[in-house]
Design a protein around this motif. Structure first.
Motif: not given
Length: 130
Positions: A129, A114-115, A118-119, A75, A111-112, A124-127
């Protein structure tokens, strides 16, 4: 005569002290003669016995960070590639060049990003923001 009324005579010696501070546990570590000599030298420089020096070194020094999981390396590499692309585009835009960006690249960067956000928050794993 009852035993609770008998006064016990002090046996002398050093008081036992706080049981929580008493060192009762032992850790056996085997070292080579060369390693032992190095430990003794380092301990002597600090005016400590080798055991005390090892205890201080083990309990007060920072350890190296744990190894990075392979998925995190993958990643990280992906994020580095996206960052390099974004930096190239920003440089061109700052130089006054006309920049056209592939819509797919913009979506992947968003997308990255946002991910990653969140991380960093531990989500983790939530859409959604925050």
């Amino acid at each position: 005569m009852p035993t609770d009324k008998l006064k016990r005579r002090s046996t002398g010696g050093r008081p036992k002290g706080d049981p929580a501070l008493r060192r009762n546990e032992t850790i056996g570590v085997r070292v080579s003669a060369t390693e032992y000599a190095a430990l003794r030298t380092k301990a002597a420089m600090m005016h400590m016995p080798p055991a005390q020096w090892l205890r201080e070194a083990a309990l007060t020094r920072n350890l190296p960070p744990p190894p990075v999981a392979p998925i995190n390396r993958e990643q990280y590499a992906e994020l580095a590639r996206l960052s390099a692309n974004l930096n190239q585009l920003a440089r061109l835009a700052n130089e006054g060049e006309r920049v056209t960006v592939d819509e797919g690249l913009l979506k992947r960067v968003a997308s990255e990003t946002r991910r990653l956000r969140l991380a960093l928050l531990g989500i983790e794993g939530h859409d959604n923001d925050r």
